[in-house]
Scaffold this motif. Structure first.
Motif, mmCIF file in Angstrom:
data_model
loop_
_atom_site.group_PDB
_atom_site.id
_atom_site.type_symbol
_atom_site.label_atom_id
_atom_site.label_comp_id
_atom_site.label_asym_id
_atom_site.label_seq_id
_atom_site.Cartn_x
_atom_site.Cartn_y
_atom_site.Cartn_z
ATOM 1 N N PRO A 59 0.825 -1.218 0.000
ATOM 2 C CA PRO A 59 0.000 0.000 0.000
ATOM 3 C C PRO A 59 0.854 1.263 0.000
ATOM 4 C CG PRO A 59 -0.246 -1.214 2.073
ATOM 5 C CD PRO A 59 0.664 -2.002 1.208
ATOM 6 N N ARG A 60 0.466 2.211 -0.828
ATOM 7 C CA ARG A 60 1.202 3.478 -0.918
ATOM 8 C C ARG A 60 0.759 4.401 0.217
ATOM 9 N NH1 ARG A 60 -0.499 4.611 -6.639
ATOM 10 N NH2 ARG A 60 -0.649 6.699 -5.808
ATOM 11 N N LEU A 61 1.727 5.006 0.860
ATOM 12 C CA LEU A 61 1.472 5.873 2.012
ATOM 13 C C LEU A 61 0.571 7.044 1.645
ATOM 14 C CD1 LEU A 61 2.049 6.315 4.978
ATOM 15 C CD2 LEU A 61 4.097 7.596 4.321
ATOM 16 N N GLU A 62 0.778 7.616 0.475
ATOM 17 C CA GLU A 62 -0.017 8.761 0.027
ATOM 18 C C GLU A 62 -1.503 8.374 -0.121
ATOM 19 O OE1 GLU A 62 -0.426 10.176 -4.608
ATOM 20 O OE2 GLU A 62 1.568 10.107 -3.733
ATOM 21 N N VAL A 63 -1.767 7.185 -0.632
ATOM 22 C CA VAL A 63 -3.149 6.711 -0.788
ATOM 23 C C VAL A 63 -3.767 6.454 0.591
ATOM 24 C CG1 VAL A 63 -4.616 4.871 -1.704
ATOM 25 C CG2 VAL A 63 -2.718 5.749 -3.070
ATOM 26 N N LEU A 64 -2.999 5.856 1.484
ATOM 27 C CA LEU A 64 -3.491 5.597 2.840
ATOM 28 C C LEU A 64 -3.843 6.903 3.554
ATOM 29 C CD1 LEU A 64 -1.063 2.760 3.974
ATOM 30 C CD2 LEU A 64 -3.502 2.536 3.486
ATOM 31 N N ASN A 66 -4.711 9.766 2.144
ATOM 32 C CA ASN A 66 -5.900 10.336 1.505
ATOM 33 C C ASN A 66 -7.162 9.600 1.952
ATOM 34 O OD1 ASN A 66 -7.450 11.961 -0.222
ATOM 35 N ND2 ASN A 66 -7.242 10.508 -1.889
ATOM 36 N N LEU A 67 -7.107 8.282 1.997
ATOM 37 C CA LEU A 67 -8.263 7.501 2.456
ATOM 38 C C LEU A 67 -8.575 7.795 3.923
ATOM 39 C CD1 LEU A 67 -7.490 4.102 0.720
ATOM 40 C CD2 LEU A 67 -9.393 5.646 0.196
ATOM 41 N N GLY A 68 -7.545 7.941 4.734
ATOM 42 C CA GLY A 68 -7.744 8.280 6.136
ATOM 43 C C GLY A 68 -8.383 9.641 6.305
ATOM 44 N N ARG A 69 -7.932 10.606 5.518
ATOM 45 C CA ARG A 69 -8.491 11.955 5.570
ATOM 46 C C ARG A 69 -9.969 11.954 5.188
ATOM 47 N NH1 ARG A 69 -10.937 15.524 3.179
ATOM 48 N NH2 ARG A 69 -10.477 17.709 3.226
ATOM 49 N N ARG A 70 -10.273 11.253 4.102
ATOM 50 C CA ARG A 70 -11.672 11.193 3.665
ATOM 51 C C ARG A 70 -12.547 10.475 4.685
ATOM 52 N NH1 ARG A 70 -11.869 9.326 -2.437
ATOM 53 N NH2 ARG A 70 -10.094 8.077 -1.836
ATOM 54 N N GLY A 71 -12.000 9.446 5.334
ATOM 55 C CA GLY A 71 -12.747 8.742 6.370
ATOM 56 C C GLY A 71 -13.045 9.633 7.565
ATOM 57 N N VAL A 72 -12.050 10.411 7.980
ATOM 58 C CA VAL A 72 -12.263 11.345 9.098
ATOM 59 C C VAL A 72 -13.312 12.379 8.714
ATOM 60 C CG1 VAL A 72 -11.173 13.172 10.455
ATOM 61 C CG2 VAL A 72 -9.989 11.008 10.131
ATOM 62 N N GLU A 73 -13.231 12.895 7.498
ATOM 63 C CA GLU A 73 -14.210 13.886 7.047
ATOM 64 C C GLU A 73 -15.624 13.294 7.035
ATOM 65 O OE1 GLU A 73 -14.659 17.307 3.674
ATOM 66 O OE2 GLU A 73 -13.514 15.522 3.133
ATOM 67 N N ARG A 74 -15.766 12.073 6.509
ATOM 68 C CA ARG A 74 -17.094 11.441 6.505
ATOM 69 C C ARG A 74 -17.612 11.269 7.925
ATOM 70 N NH1 ARG A 74 -14.805 7.788 3.114
ATOM 71 N NH2 ARG A 74 -15.183 6.068 4.567
ATOM 72 N N SER A 75 -16.737 10.907 8.855
ATOM 73 C CA SER A 75 -17.181 10.709 10.235
ATOM 74 C C SER A 75 -17.702 12.015 10.838
ATOM 75 C CB SER A 75 -16.062 10.117 11.093
ATOM 76 O OG SER A 75 -15.053 11.052 11.366
ATOM 77 N N VAL A 76 -17.047 13.121 10.531
ATOM 78 C CA VAL A 76 -17.519 14.427 11.025
ATOM 79 C C VAL A 76 -18.849 14.780 10.358
ATOM 80 C CG1 VAL A 76 -16.999 16.886 11.235
ATOM 81 C CG2 VAL A 76 -15.165 15.214 11.512
ATOM 82 N N VAL A 77 -18.946 14.525 9.053
ATOM 83 C CA VAL A 77 -20.203 14.791 8.329
ATOM 84 C C VAL A 77 -21.351 14.005 8.954
ATOM 85 C CG1 VAL A 77 -21.414 14.437 6.129
ATOM 86 C CG2 VAL A 77 -19.122 15.419 6.145
ATOM 87 N N TYR A 78 -21.125 12.716 9.234
ATOM 88 C CA TYR A 78 -22.179 11.880 9.810
ATOM 89 C C TYR A 78 -22.629 12.425 11.159
ATOM 90 C CZ TYR A 78 -20.658 8.335 6.373
ATOM 91 O OH TYR A 78 -20.324 7.659 5.231
#
Length: 183
Positions: A59-64, A66-78
């Motif tokens: 797994p590429r660190l940059e992709v991880l 980005n996915l982590g950032r989007r996951g945190v954002e979705r959690s705040v949105v929810y």
């Protein structure tokens, strides 16, 4: 109206019976229970990263990140959606100028052009949601290298958030349909 205004000779739907919305409802919605919400929020933070790490040998660190950032954002949105009742478009168009941390309790103001009611509404925020939004602001500040501007959007989410929400719920073990068939 058409007949009274002289725009038509007869009302073409005069004999049609009205539908009973309660009897003809195809989908009955339900609220998430607090433990389900917490599980969904936690699942949103880690699902993308975990899935990517499990399905890629290197797994590429940059992709991880980005996915982590989007996951945190979705959690705040929810969380914001659950505690405020805001709709997806209202959340998507929310700018930092609409968030007021300077008073207790903190507030969100929804501009009339984005509100379903077409009027400006101010919503009081639960302390935990205000803290999550403030932490999100700090995260965005670090990400941008500057304070988010008043005209910057609070969230960078797509209107296709629903499939992600379903995946996050499934990952967290939150049933999309309860025993009574409510969604």
């Amino acid at each position: 109206w058409g007949v009274e205004a002289g725009r038509g000779a007869a009302n073409p739907v005069k004999g049609v019976d009205k539908l009973n919305v309660e009897a003809d409802r195809g989908r009955v919605r339900r609220a998430l229970l607090l433990p389900e919400l917490r599980s969904g929020v936690t699942g949103a933070k880690v699902r993308g990263v975990q899935h990517y790490a499990e399905t890629h040998r290197n797994p590429r660190l940059e992709v991880l990140r980005n996915l982590g950032r989007r996951g945190v954002e979705r959690s705040v949105v929810y969380e914001v959606a659950a505690y405020t009742g805001l709709r997806l478009n209202e959340l998507k168009t929310l700018e930092w100028q609409h968030v007021n941390f300077g008073r207790a309790p903190a507030t969100l103001t929804i501009a009339a052009q984005y509100a379903k009611s077409r009027r400006t509404d101010t919503i009081l925020l639960h302390d935990s949601v205000a803290q999550r939004l403030l932490a999100w602001w700090e995260f965005r500040k670090g990400e941008l290298g500057r304070s988010p501007g008043l005209r910057d959007r609070v969230f960078r989410i797509s209107l296709r958030l629903t499939p992600q929400f379903k995946k996050d719920c499934e990952f967290a073990g939150v049933p999309l349909v309860d025993e009574a068939g409510r969604v």
